[in-house]
Motif scaffolding. Structure first.
Motif, PDB file in Angstrom:
ATOM      1  N   ALA A 153       0.830  -1.202   0.000  1.00 52.69           N
ATOM      2  CA  ALA A 153       0.000   0.000   0.000  1.00 52.69           C
ATOM      3  C   ALA A 153       0.868   1.257   0.000  1.00 52.69           C
ATOM      4  N   THR A 154       1.943   1.239   0.763  1.00 49.18           N
ATOM      5  CA  THR A 154       2.841   2.398   0.816  1.00 49.18           C
ATOM      6  C   THR A 154       3.500   2.642  -0.536  1.00 49.18           C
ATOM      7  N   ALA A 155       4.036   1.573  -1.120  1.00 46.98           N
ATOM      8  CA  ALA A 155       4.694   1.719  -2.423  1.00 46.98           C
ATOM      9  C   ALA A 155       3.700   2.172  -3.488  1.00 46.98           C
ATOM     10  N   ALA A 156       2.485   1.622  -3.434  1.00 47.68           N
ATOM     11  CA  ALA A 156       1.471   2.002  -4.427  1.00 47.68           C
ATOM     12  C   ALA A 156       1.082   3.462  -4.299  1.00 47.68           C
ATOM     13  N   LEU A 157       1.170   4.001  -3.093  1.00 48.17           N
ATOM     14  CA  LEU A 157       0.827   5.404  -2.871  1.00 48.17           C
ATOM     15  C   LEU A 157       1.965   6.332  -3.293  1.00 48.17           C
ATOM     16  N   PHE A 158       3.206   5.926  -3.022  1.00 43.57           N
ATOM     17  CA  PHE A 158       4.347   6.790  -3.275  1.00 43.57           C
ATOM     18  C   PHE A 158       4.802   6.793  -4.732  1.00 43.57           C
ATOM     19  N   ILE A 159       4.786   5.628  -5.366  1.00 46.23           N
ATOM     20  CA  ILE A 159       5.401   5.510  -6.688  1.00 46.23           C
ATOM     21  C   ILE A 159       4.772   6.424  -7.734  1.00 46.23           C
ATOM     22  N   PRO A 160       3.423   6.507  -7.847  1.00 44.46           N
ATOM     23  CA  PRO A 160       2.867   7.423  -8.860  1.00 44.46           C
ATOM     24  C   PRO A 160       3.276   8.876  -8.632  1.00 44.46           C
ATOM     25  N   ILE A 161       3.350   9.287  -7.356  1.00 46.15           N
ATOM     26  CA  ILE A 161       3.728  10.675  -7.054  1.00 46.15           C
ATOM     27  C   ILE A 161       5.189  10.921  -7.387  1.00 46.15           C
ATOM     28  N   LEU A 162       6.057   9.993  -6.972  1.00 42.40           N
ATOM     29  CA  LEU A 162       7.483  10.173  -7.210  1.00 42.40           C
ATOM     30  C   LEU A 162       7.845  10.008  -8.674  1.00 42.40           C
ATOM     31  N   ALA A 163       7.035   9.258  -9.413  1.00 38.31           N
ATOM     32  CA  ALA A 163       7.288   9.137 -10.850  1.00 38.31           C
ATOM     33  C   ALA A 163       7.157  10.500 -11.525  1.00 38.31           C
ATOM     34  N   ILE A 164       6.160  11.265 -11.095  1.00 32.12           N
ATOM     35  CA  ILE A 164       5.979  12.615 -11.645  1.00 32.12           C
ATOM     36  C   ILE A 164       7.085  13.544 -11.142  1.00 32.12           C
ATOM     37  N   ALA A 165       7.425  13.413  -9.845  1.00 31.77           N
ATOM     38  CA  ALA A 165       8.500  14.239  -9.295  1.00 31.77           C
ATOM     39  C   ALA A 165       9.817  13.944  -9.989  1.00 31.77           C
ATOM     40  N   GLY A 166      10.068  12.676 -10.253  1.00 28.94           N
ATOM     41  CA  GLY A 166      11.307  12.303 -10.923  1.00 28.94           C
ATOM     42  C   GLY A 166      11.391  12.817 -12.344  1.00 28.94           C
ATOM     43  N   SER A 167      10.253  12.808 -13.026  1.00 26.46           N
ATOM     44  CA  SER A 167      10.255  13.296 -14.413  1.00 26.46           C
ATOM     45  C   SER A 167      10.525  14.798 -14.469  1.00 26.46           C
ATOM     46  N   SER A 168      10.177  15.531 -13.412  1.00 25.96           N
ATOM     47  CA  SER A 168      10.406  16.973 -13.383  1.00 25.96           C
ATOM     48  C   SER A 168      11.858  17.321 -13.082  1.00 25.96           C
ATOM     49  N   MET A 169      12.619  16.340 -12.599  1.00 25.53           N
ATOM     50  CA  MET A 169      14.038  16.570 -12.317  1.00 25.53           C
ATOM     51  C   MET A 169      14.887  15.437 -12.889  1.00 25.53           C
ATOM     52  N   SER A 170      14.494  14.990 -14.065  1.00 20.29           N
ATOM     53  CA  SER A 170      15.181  13.862 -14.707  1.00 20.29           C
ATOM     54  C   SER A 170      16.643  14.167 -15.001  1.00 20.29           C
TER      55      SER A 170
END
Length: 245
Positions: A153-170
Protein backbone atom coordinates in the motif's frame (compact mmCIF):
# COMPACT_ATOMS: atom_id res chain seq x y z
CA UNK A 1 16.60 -9.96 -9.50
CA UNK A 2 20.30 -10.09 -10.39
CA UNK A 3 20.82 -7.11 -8.09
CA UNK A 4 18.19 -7.64 -5.41
CA UNK A 5 18.35 -11.41 -4.80
CA UNK A 6 21.99 -11.22 -3.56
CA UNK A 7 21.02 -8.28 -1.34
CA UNK A 8 18.11 -10.31 0.05
CA UNK A 9 20.35 -13.29 0.81
CA UNK A 10 22.84 -11.04 2.62
CA UNK A 11 20.04 -9.50 4.70
CA UNK A 12 18.69 -12.97 5.56
CA UNK A 13 22.15 -14.05 6.74
CA UNK A 14 22.53 -10.89 8.84
CA UNK A 15 19.04 -11.40 10.31
CA UNK A 16 19.95 -14.98 11.25
CA UNK A 17 23.10 -13.78 13.06
CA UNK A 18 21.21 -10.99 14.85
CA UNK A 19 18.50 -13.41 16.02
CA UNK A 20 21.11 -15.86 17.30
CA UNK A 21 22.91 -13.13 19.24
CA UNK A 22 19.81 -11.54 20.79
CA UNK A 23 17.94 -14.80 21.40
CA UNK A 24 20.54 -17.52 22.02
CA UNK A 25 19.13 -21.04 21.74
CA UNK A 26 20.45 -23.40 24.43
CA UNK A 27 18.46 -26.57 23.77
CA UNK A 28 20.48 -29.24 21.98
CA UNK A 29 17.65 -31.09 20.22
CA UNK A 30 14.16 -30.36 18.92
CA UNK A 31 11.77 -33.22 18.22
CA UNK A 32 8.98 -32.37 15.80
CA UNK A 33 6.04 -34.59 14.96
CA UNK A 34 4.02 -33.16 12.10
CA UNK A 35 1.02 -35.14 10.93
CA UNK A 36 -0.94 -34.40 7.79
CA UNK A 37 -4.08 -35.93 6.35
CA UNK A 38 -3.35 -34.55 2.90
CA UNK A 39 -3.73 -37.10 0.12
CA UNK A 40 -1.61 -36.47 -2.95
CA UNK A 41 -3.70 -36.37 -6.12
CA UNK A 42 -3.98 -34.65 -9.49
CA UNK A 43 -4.69 -31.29 -7.84
CA UNK A 44 -1.10 -31.18 -6.58
CA UNK A 45 0.15 -31.47 -10.14
CA UNK A 46 -2.17 -28.67 -11.26
CA UNK A 47 -0.84 -26.40 -8.50
CA UNK A 48 2.82 -27.17 -9.30
CA UNK A 49 2.42 -26.63 -13.03
CA UNK A 50 0.35 -23.45 -12.57
CA UNK A 51 2.88 -22.05 -10.11
CA UNK A 52 5.80 -22.81 -12.46
CA UNK A 53 4.09 -21.32 -15.53
CA UNK A 54 3.09 -18.19 -13.61
CA UNK A 55 6.65 -17.53 -12.39
CA UNK A 56 8.02 -18.25 -15.87
CA UNK A 57 5.64 -15.77 -17.48
CA UNK A 58 6.52 -13.13 -14.91
CA UNK A 59 10.23 -13.57 -15.63
CA UNK A 60 9.80 -13.54 -19.41
CA UNK A 61 7.28 -10.73 -19.82
CA UNK A 62 9.69 -8.86 -22.11
CA UNK A 63 9.67 -11.87 -24.46
CA UNK A 64 6.05 -13.00 -24.19
CA UNK A 65 4.59 -9.50 -24.08
CA UNK A 66 2.03 -10.61 -21.46
CA UNK A 67 1.38 -7.95 -18.82
CA UNK A 68 2.20 -8.91 -15.20
CA UNK A 69 -1.37 -8.11 -14.14
CA UNK A 70 -2.73 -10.52 -16.73
CA UNK A 71 -0.31 -13.21 -15.59
CA UNK A 72 -1.49 -12.73 -11.98
CA UNK A 73 -5.01 -13.70 -13.08
CA UNK A 74 -3.77 -17.01 -14.52
CA UNK A 75 -3.49 -18.98 -11.25
CA UNK A 76 -6.80 -17.60 -10.01
CA UNK A 77 -8.60 -18.71 -13.16
CA UNK A 78 -6.92 -22.12 -13.40
CA UNK A 79 -7.21 -23.05 -9.71
CA UNK A 80 -10.85 -21.95 -9.51
CA UNK A 81 -11.82 -23.78 -12.70
CA UNK A 82 -10.00 -26.91 -11.56
CA UNK A 83 -11.75 -26.85 -8.21
CA UNK A 84 -8.51 -26.49 -6.24
CA UNK A 85 -9.86 -23.24 -4.76
CA UNK A 86 -13.51 -23.25 -3.74
CA UNK A 87 -15.88 -20.50 -2.65
CA UNK A 88 -15.24 -21.51 0.96
CA UNK A 89 -11.54 -20.82 0.48
CA UNK A 90 -12.33 -17.40 -0.98
CA UNK A 91 -14.54 -16.61 2.03
CA UNK A 92 -11.57 -17.20 4.35
CA UNK A 93 -9.38 -14.62 2.61
CA UNK A 94 -8.53 -11.48 4.58
CA UNK A 95 -10.65 -9.19 2.45
CA UNK A 96 -10.03 -6.18 4.72
CA UNK A 97 -6.30 -6.32 3.90
CA UNK A 98 -7.01 -6.81 0.20
CA UNK A 99 -9.33 -3.80 0.18
CA UNK A 100 -6.72 -1.74 2.01
CA UNK A 101 -4.06 -2.60 -0.58
CA UNK A 102 -6.48 -2.11 -3.48
CA UNK A 103 -7.58 1.19 -1.96
CA UNK A 104 -4.00 2.39 -1.87
CA UNK A 105 -3.58 1.46 -5.53
CA UNK A 106 -6.81 3.26 -6.39
CA UNK A 107 -5.76 6.32 -4.41
CA UNK A 108 -2.42 6.46 -6.21
CA UNK A 109 -4.03 6.13 -9.64
CA UNK A 110 -6.72 8.69 -8.76
CA UNK A 111 -4.10 11.22 -7.64
CA UNK A 112 -2.20 10.75 -10.88
CA UNK A 113 -5.17 10.76 -13.28
CA UNK A 114 -6.96 13.67 -11.60
CA UNK A 115 -3.87 15.85 -11.75
CA UNK A 116 -3.65 16.17 -7.95
CA UNK A 117 -0.24 14.47 -7.88
CA UNK A 118 1.06 16.90 -10.51
CA UNK A 119 -0.29 19.83 -8.51
CA UNK A 120 1.40 18.58 -5.35
CA UNK A 121 4.68 18.06 -7.17
CA UNK A 122 4.53 21.54 -8.69
CA UNK A 123 3.99 23.01 -5.22
CA UNK A 124 7.27 21.49 -3.99
CA UNK A 125 10.48 22.74 -5.68
CA UNK A 126 12.01 19.30 -6.23
CA UNK A 127 14.06 20.56 -9.18
CA UNK A 128 16.01 22.89 -6.87
CA UNK A 129 16.86 20.12 -4.42
CA UNK A 130 19.86 17.83 -4.49
CA UNK A 131 18.99 14.50 -6.18
CA UNK A 132 20.52 12.61 -3.26
CA UNK A 133 18.25 14.47 -0.85
CA UNK A 134 15.20 13.50 -2.91
CA UNK A 135 16.28 9.84 -3.25
CA UNK A 136 17.18 9.36 0.41
CA UNK A 137 14.45 11.61 1.84
CA UNK A 138 11.64 9.93 -0.09
CA UNK A 139 12.97 6.52 0.91
CA UNK A 140 13.09 7.38 4.61
CA UNK A 141 9.57 8.79 4.51
CA UNK A 142 8.38 5.66 2.74
CA UNK A 143 10.12 3.48 5.34
CA UNK A 144 8.41 5.37 8.16
CA UNK A 145 4.95 4.94 6.62
CA UNK A 146 5.49 1.29 5.68
CA UNK A 147 5.99 0.41 9.35
CA UNK A 148 2.42 1.46 10.07
CA UNK A 149 0.62 0.35 6.89
CA UNK A 150 1.19 -2.38 4.33
CA UNK A 151 4.40 -2.38 2.28
CA UNK A 152 2.46 -2.72 -0.94
CA UNK A 153 0.00 0.00 0.00
CA UNK A 154 2.84 2.40 0.82
CA UNK A 155 4.69 1.72 -2.42
CA UNK A 156 1.47 2.00 -4.43
CA UNK A 157 0.83 5.40 -2.87
CA UNK A 158 4.35 6.79 -3.28
CA UNK A 159 5.40 5.51 -6.69
CA UNK A 160 2.87 7.42 -8.86
CA UNK A 161 3.73 10.67 -7.05
CA UNK A 162 7.48 10.17 -7.21
CA UNK A 163 7.29 9.14 -10.85
CA UNK A 164 5.98 12.62 -11.64
CA UNK A 165 8.50 14.24 -9.29
CA UNK A 166 11.31 12.30 -10.92
CA UNK A 167 10.26 13.30 -14.41
CA UNK A 168 10.41 16.97 -13.38
CA UNK A 169 14.04 16.57 -12.32
CA UNK A 170 15.18 13.86 -14.71
CA UNK A 171 18.34 15.77 -15.63
CA UNK A 172 19.53 15.92 -12.03
CA UNK A 173 18.71 12.25 -11.44
CA UNK A 174 20.48 11.11 -14.61
CA UNK A 175 23.85 10.93 -12.83
CA UNK A 176 22.38 8.47 -10.29
CA UNK A 177 20.60 6.21 -12.76
CA UNK A 178 17.53 8.32 -13.53
CA UNK A 179 13.99 8.02 -12.25
CA UNK A 180 14.40 4.24 -11.89
CA UNK A 181 16.81 4.75 -8.99
CA UNK A 182 14.27 6.95 -7.21
CA UNK A 183 11.44 4.43 -7.60
CA UNK A 184 13.55 1.36 -6.79
CA UNK A 185 14.69 3.16 -3.64
CA UNK A 186 11.08 3.45 -2.54
CA UNK A 187 10.61 -0.29 -3.12
CA UNK A 188 13.70 -1.17 -1.08
CA UNK A 189 12.77 1.12 1.81
CA UNK A 190 9.20 -0.16 2.01
CA UNK A 191 10.44 -3.77 1.93
CA UNK A 192 12.74 -3.43 4.97
CA UNK A 193 10.04 -1.89 7.20
CA UNK A 194 9.07 -4.63 9.65
CA UNK A 195 8.57 -3.08 13.08
CA UNK A 196 4.87 -3.89 13.57
CA UNK A 197 2.68 -6.90 12.65
CA UNK A 198 0.70 -4.75 10.20
CA UNK A 199 3.85 -3.89 8.24
CA UNK A 200 3.88 -7.11 6.25
CA UNK A 201 1.92 -10.41 6.12
CA UNK A 202 4.88 -12.52 7.42
CA UNK A 203 4.96 -10.33 10.54
CA UNK A 204 1.22 -10.72 10.96
CA UNK A 205 1.49 -14.51 10.64
CA UNK A 206 4.32 -14.67 13.16
CA UNK A 207 2.44 -12.45 15.60
CA UNK A 208 -0.71 -14.57 15.23
CA UNK A 209 1.09 -17.60 16.70
CA UNK A 210 1.16 -15.90 20.09
CA UNK A 211 4.79 -16.91 20.69
CA UNK A 212 6.30 -13.52 19.79
CA UNK A 213 5.94 -10.37 21.83
CA UNK A 214 5.65 -7.15 19.86
CA UNK A 215 8.50 -5.51 21.81
CA UNK A 216 10.88 -8.16 20.43
CA UNK A 217 9.48 -7.71 16.94
CA UNK A 218 10.05 -3.97 17.22
CA UNK A 219 13.62 -4.42 18.44
CA UNK A 220 14.62 -6.79 15.63
CA UNK A 221 12.59 -4.79 13.12
CA UNK A 222 14.44 -1.56 13.95
CA UNK A 223 17.85 -3.24 13.79
CA UNK A 224 17.16 -4.96 10.48
CA UNK A 225 15.44 -1.85 9.14
CA UNK A 226 18.54 0.30 9.76
CA UNK A 227 20.84 -2.35 8.30
CA UNK A 228 18.52 -2.85 5.32
CA UNK A 229 18.32 0.89 4.63
CA UNK A 230 22.10 1.26 4.81
CA UNK A 231 22.90 -1.70 2.56
CA UNK A 232 19.98 -0.90 0.27
CA UNK A 233 21.16 2.64 -0.36
CA UNK A 234 24.76 1.48 -0.89
CA UNK A 235 23.61 -0.98 -3.54
CA UNK A 236 21.12 1.49 -5.02
CA UNK A 237 23.56 4.38 -5.41
CA UNK A 238 26.38 2.09 -6.62
CA UNK A 239 24.14 0.58 -9.31
CA UNK A 240 22.79 4.00 -10.25
CA UNK A 241 26.22 5.56 -10.64
CA UNK A 242 27.42 2.62 -12.74
CA UNK A 243 24.40 2.55 -15.04
CA UNK A 244 23.01 -0.78 -13.87
CA UNK A 245 19.47 0.64 -13.74
Amino acid sequence: MVVMVPLTLILLLIAWVVLKRLFPFKQKEIHLKIESNHQHNWKDIVVFITFGVTILLWLTDAVSGVNANVVAMLPIAVLCMAGVITKRDLEQLSWSILWMIAGAFALGVAMKESGLASHLIEAVPFASWSPLVVIIGSGLLCYLMANFISHTATAALFIPILAIAGSSMSDQLAAFGGVSTLLIGVSICSSVAMVLPISTPPNALADATGFIQQKYMMRIGLIMGCIGLLLGYVVLIFCGLNGVF
